[in-house]
Design an enzyme around this catalytic site. Structure first.
Site, PDB file in Angstrom:
ATOM      1  N   GLU A   1     -22.629   4.217  -4.796  1.00 26.40           N
ATOM      2  CA  GLU A   1     -23.848   3.753  -4.124  1.00 26.40           C
ATOM      3  C   GLU A   1     -23.886   2.245  -4.093  1.00 26.40           C
ATOM      4  O   GLU A   1     -24.267   1.632  -3.098  1.00 26.40           O
ATOM      5  CB  GLU A   1     -25.092   4.299  -4.840  1.00 26.40           C
TER       6      GLU A   1
ATOM      7  N   SER B   1     -47.653  -0.980  28.603  1.00 31.84           N
ATOM      8  CA  SER B   1     -46.882   0.237  28.335  1.00 31.84           C
ATOM      9  C   SER B   1     -47.193   0.829  26.959  1.00 31.84           C
ATOM     10  O   SER B   1     -46.841   1.972  26.683  1.00 31.84           O
ATOM     11  CB  SER B   1     -45.383  -0.029  28.473  1.00 31.84           C
TER      12      SER B   1
ATOM     13  N   HIS C   1     -32.295   6.669  13.870  1.00 37.05           N
ATOM     14  CA  HIS C   1     -33.706   7.036  13.819  1.00 37.05           C
ATOM     15  C   HIS C   1     -34.540   6.005  14.580  1.00 37.05           C
ATOM     16  O   HIS C   1     -34.400   4.807  14.349  1.00 37.05           O
ATOM     17  CB  HIS C   1     -34.148   7.109  12.352  1.00 37.05           C
TER      18      HIS C   1
HETATM   19 ZN   LIG Z   1     -29.213   2.016  -7.793  1.00 38.73          ZN
END
Ligand SMILES: [Zn+2]
Ligand SMILES: *[C@@H]1O[C@H](CO)[C@@H](O)[C@H](O)[C@H]1NC(C)=O
Ligand SMILES: *[C@@H]1O[C@H](CO)[C@@H](O)[C@H](O)[C@H]1NC(C)=O
Ligand SMILES: *[C@@H]1O[C@H](CO)[C@@H](O)[C@H](O)[C@H]1NC(C)=O
Ligand SMILES: *[C@@H]1O[C@H](CO)[C@@H](O)[C@H](O)[C@H]1NC(C)=O
Ligand SMILES: *[C@@H]1O[C@H](CO)[C@@H](O)[C@H](O)[C@H]1NC(C)=O
Ligand SMILES: *[C@@H]1O[C@H](CO)[C@@H](O)[C@H](O)[C@H]1NC(C)=O
Length: 813
Positions: free
Chosen positions: A470, A687, A763
């Site tokens: 990570e 818009s 997204h």
């Molecule tokens: Zn972390």
């Protein structure tokens, strides 16, 4: 092999992937998707009505006498030995502070950089297995760097000597040699491990540069612009930047773009609030203030463009896959992180050279925490007889990372809850980031294991993930999501992330609004470890604010790439008692002092917050897995969307009036000043009506859908007698239909082509800020176009968003 069109359902069939999850754990990869699930079920019902009647009969007859079926059941063949109330008691009763402390001690007792500690993956897998959760290790071959060596020295030459360039350092004198080391503390065992991890940056470039240097404040885009305006020469220089404000990789990126040759990032204690050495607060390990030698390691990947293995954007880094060039994803100039102790002599040597931070605008005046040490915060550049030698040696390899994946099969294979935490840390410790979450994950797994041993079987399948890599760039989770995208798209109901489980007592969360209601419900059921009034829950002592999904942890690929509603939560640092200096412990992020000893002494003495986050996490997961009607709430999403539209309208109004809106400052400092406006701003403003109209249509559909869901949730509570099997089947069918709509709702907000210039991000509602890296941006495509004053492109984004919202509304009808 390009993966363009990965989100196109038609392309899924040609998507070759290792059917690992599929074969080992769950249903095989499906060739046909959601629409057919219900239809197929229905067909099945008709053709095998007899079988089902028999099944129901047997279940009722066989189980009712034991009281087994007092939990009303939406699925004909789902039974569980325990009620939800019993499950909840197990999940709130099982997590133990003492266990969490032991798991924390295990994870933080040795180095576990991404791809460097297989034994921790095995240990985690063994724990899952021990608790009765079948699990396996998934490997990805990842392009990654490990530190070999570094040096930072200040060189000086007497003024009288002729300066003839900097290539031959022999003629120069070392004025200061940075230690680049954190102090070994007797009390803190991990700080002295022989195999401790050196200070370095993930994905930093190897290099040996010698050059004058410039202090660049926080190194935001506008900080550099201020220097250019002040005619400070940057080319060929080394940037010395404070940590803070924006993602570190973006500071290095801008330095590189401006022709600078290296970057040094230091921690200024001015950013630590009032728990500082300057205020007389004792420093760690004696007190709560930052140890002066602590260094923030971290990744310098250009995260806001695409996370994951930079050589395999959009597809899993399995052995033998084609690799892309990394030039635009990671820096090409060397960088290193340093402590404030190492920064002081370097900054002091700039005193009197060039303008001072005080000559610049207000953004340069904040938190000048080293003035008391004699630093004047002069900008430089350093004179020609004063140079820095920055050496950064990194080994780049393609090496396996290991995710641990555990599964408890539910009765339903096509409704799956994934929960995850990363295991890898920058240091041997990592007691806060991430192993407070890892310790909690083990307790969550143990609690579910306990329930399984009591005969519980979840309605929905639960997947437990312990991610690797990570820290370098959300690698383990991103590669896994990229590999199992078709299956996740088809089956994943929600992703529940806990990264930093606790570094203090303050609860915080970010989530897709679909999950807000459930979070409020769950925190109101979990007792707070800090009860000023007996019986207070976490919900009672929480400010109740739920942030938007940005980036910075493993939910990113789920939320922003796969359109799976996600949540990230944990307990953060103590803000301290106002007026009481030193009442808060400074969290020494990514340093050797994010250690077991720090956690045990300052972060969470007694480990009660570890146990508490485990309870919240487990109960949140259980409700998602067990409630017959999936406990998502679409109305809250619709309300949030209305809020986001008005937020952007406010930004547009600000652009029209020329007065920046509240909270826009950081973003303005972080990004380039737009050149001339393109397109018609007034037309764009008009818009916005379209957006409000779409949102209101979505809201009506959402309210109706939630009301139907609530009604079915009531109906399913009534025990329907077995002989009314047709009503039972009909109810099952209706619940499945409502649940499918909830499950696929978030996917409707994906836009296949992705955001401008960073197509991995699909997204249309959530993304990390392009220029800040961490903070969540809402309607990122539109937001960026307005910031760029490209009103034509903004108009295009209004249409894209409008289409997505209508699609979402239609899907609920
Ligand atoms: Zn972390
Ligand atoms: C889950 O079910 C699948 C499909 O029936 C099966 O192959 C797998 O072994 C099961 N996994 C576990 C953990 O029981
Ligand atoms: C892996 O982690 C364990 C437990 O934290 C530790 O004891 C061991 O030294 C680490 N191994 C390596 C190779 O760093
Ligand atoms: C870095 O470069 C300088 C000058 O070019 C040289 O003297 C020095 O030995 C180099 N350092 C390393 C560690 O390679
Ligand atoms: C900017 O600095 C350069 C030298 O770095 C100098 O030649 C030039 O005159 C300066 N310009 C202004 C406007 O100060
Ligand atoms: C405990 O909660 C109270 C408010 O309920 C708060 O004022 C106090 O700071 C909290 N203390 C800790 C250690 O969290
Ligand atoms: C959904 O949220 C709305 C607004 O917060 C609330 O009125 C409604 O009762 C909720 N419905 C369900 C099923 O949770």
């Amino acid at each position: 092999m390009s993966r363009t069109g990965l989100l196109d359902e038609k392309n899924m069939e040609s998507n070759e992937r290792t059917p690992l999850i599929a074969t080992v754990l769950v249903a095989p990869p499906r060739r046909r998707y959601q629409h057919n699930v219900v239809r197929r079920f229905c067909t099945l019902c008709l053709f095998s009505a007899l079988v089902i009647v028999t099944t129901i009969f047997l279940l009722q007859v066989a189980l009712a006498p034991d009281g087994y079926s007092h939990r009303p059941n939406p699925v004909p063949d789902h039974t569980s030995a325990i009620t939800f109330q019993e499950l909840q008691e197990i999940l709130l009763g099982t997590p133990e502070a003492a266990n969490a402390r032991e798991w924390s001690r295990y994870y933080t007792s040795g180095p576990h950089l991404a791809g460097k500690n297989y034994s921790q993956a095995e240990w985690t897998q063994n724990k899952f297995q021990e608790f009765g959760i079948k699990s396996h290790i998934v490997a990805y071959d990842t392009y990654i760097n490990y530190p070999l060596g570094h040096r930072l020295a200040l060189y000086e030459k007497a003024d009288s000597e002729v300066v003839d360039g900097t290539s031959d350092l022999d003629a120069w004198k070392v004025k200061f040699e940075a230690s680049l080391e954190e102090d070994v503390l007797e009390e803190d065992q991990t700080s002295g491990l022989v195999d401790r991890v050196p200070t370095f940056h993930g994905y930093s470039a190897t290099g040996n540069v010698t050059a004058p240097y410039v202090y660049v404040n926080y190194g935001t885009y506008q900080d550099y612009e201020d220097l250019i305006k002040a005619n400070i020469s940057l080319e060929g220089k080394i940037a010395v930047a404070k940590y803070g404000g924006i993602f570190r990789g973006l500071k290095v990126k801008r330095a590189q773009d401006l022709g600078m040759v290296g970057a040094i990032l230091f921690t200024d204690p001015g950013d630590d609030g009032d728990s500082t050495e300057e205020n007389g607060v004792a420093v760690y390990p004696d007190g709560p203030a930052r140890n002066p030698t602590s260094v923030q390691r971290g990744s310098t990947q250009f995260l806001s463009f695409a996370p994951g293995d930079p050589t395999t954007p959009g597809y899993p880094s399995k052995p033998g896959v084609p690799r892309q060039p990394v030039d635009n994803a990671i820096p090409s100039i060397p960088s290193i992180p340093i402590s404030y102790v190492d920064a002081i002599p370097i900054l002091t040597a700039l005193n009197g050279h060039g303008p001072s931070a005080k000559d610049f605008n207000e953004y340069w005046q904040n938190n000048l925490g080293l003035e008391y040490k004699g630093v004047n915060y002069n900008i430089g550049p350093s004179p020609d007889n004063l140079v820095l030698n920055l050496v950064n040696e990194q080994e780049y390899v393609t090496t396996p990372l290991w995710d641990v994946i555990g599964v408890i099969n539910g009765t339903l294979f096509d409704e799956v809850i994934v929960i995850g935490n990363h295991r890898d840390a920058w240091i041997a410790g990592g007691a806060g980031d991430p192993n407070s979450g890892s310790a909690a994950l083990i307790e969550v797994a143990r609690s579910f294991g306990e329930a399984v041993s009591r005969g519980w079987k979840p309605l929905r399948t639960i997947v437990f993930a312990s991610w690797d890599g990570e820290e370098y760039g959300l690698i383990g989770s991103t590669e896994w999501v990229e590999e199992y995208l078709p299956w996740l798209t088809h089956a994943n109901v929600a992703y529940v992330n806990v990264d930093v489980g606790t570094t203090g007592p303050v609860f915080s969360a970010s989530a897709s609004p679909l999950l807000n209601k459930l979070l409020y419900e769950v925190v109101s059921l979990v007792p707070s470890p800090n009860q000023t009034i007996p019986g207070q829950t976490v919900g009672d002592v929480w400010n109740g604010r739920i942030g938007t999904m940005g980036s910075g942890s493993d939910f990113t690929a789920f939320q922003d790439f796969a359109g799976i509603p996600s949540i990230d939560m944990g307990f953060g640092p103590d803000p301290g008692i106002p007026g009481k200096t030193g009442s808060a412990a400074v969290y020494q992020y990514h340093s050797n002092y994010d250690s077991f000893h720090w956690m045990d002494t300052f972060g969470d003495p007694g480990f009660h917050y570890h146990a508490t986050i485990a309870k919240i996490w487990a109960l949140f997961t259980a409700k998602l897995a067990e409630a017959p009607v999936i406990p998502l709430n679409a109305t809250d999403y619709a309300t949030a969307i209305e809020g986001y539209i008005s937020k952007l309208e406010g930004k547009l109004d600000a652009a029209i009036s020329g007065i920046p809106s509240d909270g826009e400052e950081l973003e303005i400092r972080a990004r380039p000043t737009p050149t001339g406006a393109k397109g018609d701003i007034n037309e764009l403003k008009v818009s916005f009506h379209q957006l409000y109209k779409a949102a209101s249509e979505f809201k009506s559909a959402a309210i109706a859908h939630d009301a139907l869901a609530a009604q079915l949730a009531e109906e399913v509570k009534d025990d329907i007698p077995w002989w009314k099997w047709l009503s039972k089947l009909r109810l099952y069918y209706r619940i499945r239909k409502v649940n499918d709509k909830y499950k696929f709702l978030e996917r409707k907000f994906l836009y296949k082509k992705g955001l401008d210039g960073r197509s991995w991000f699909k997204h249309v509602i959530f993304a990390p800020g392009l220029w800040t890296g961490y903070a969540g941006a809402v309607f990122p495509g539109l937001d960026e176009a307005i910031s760029d004053k490209d009103y034509g492109n903004a108009q295009r984004w209004v249409e894209i968003i409008e289409t997505a919202i209508y699609k979402a509304a239609k899907s609920l009808k």
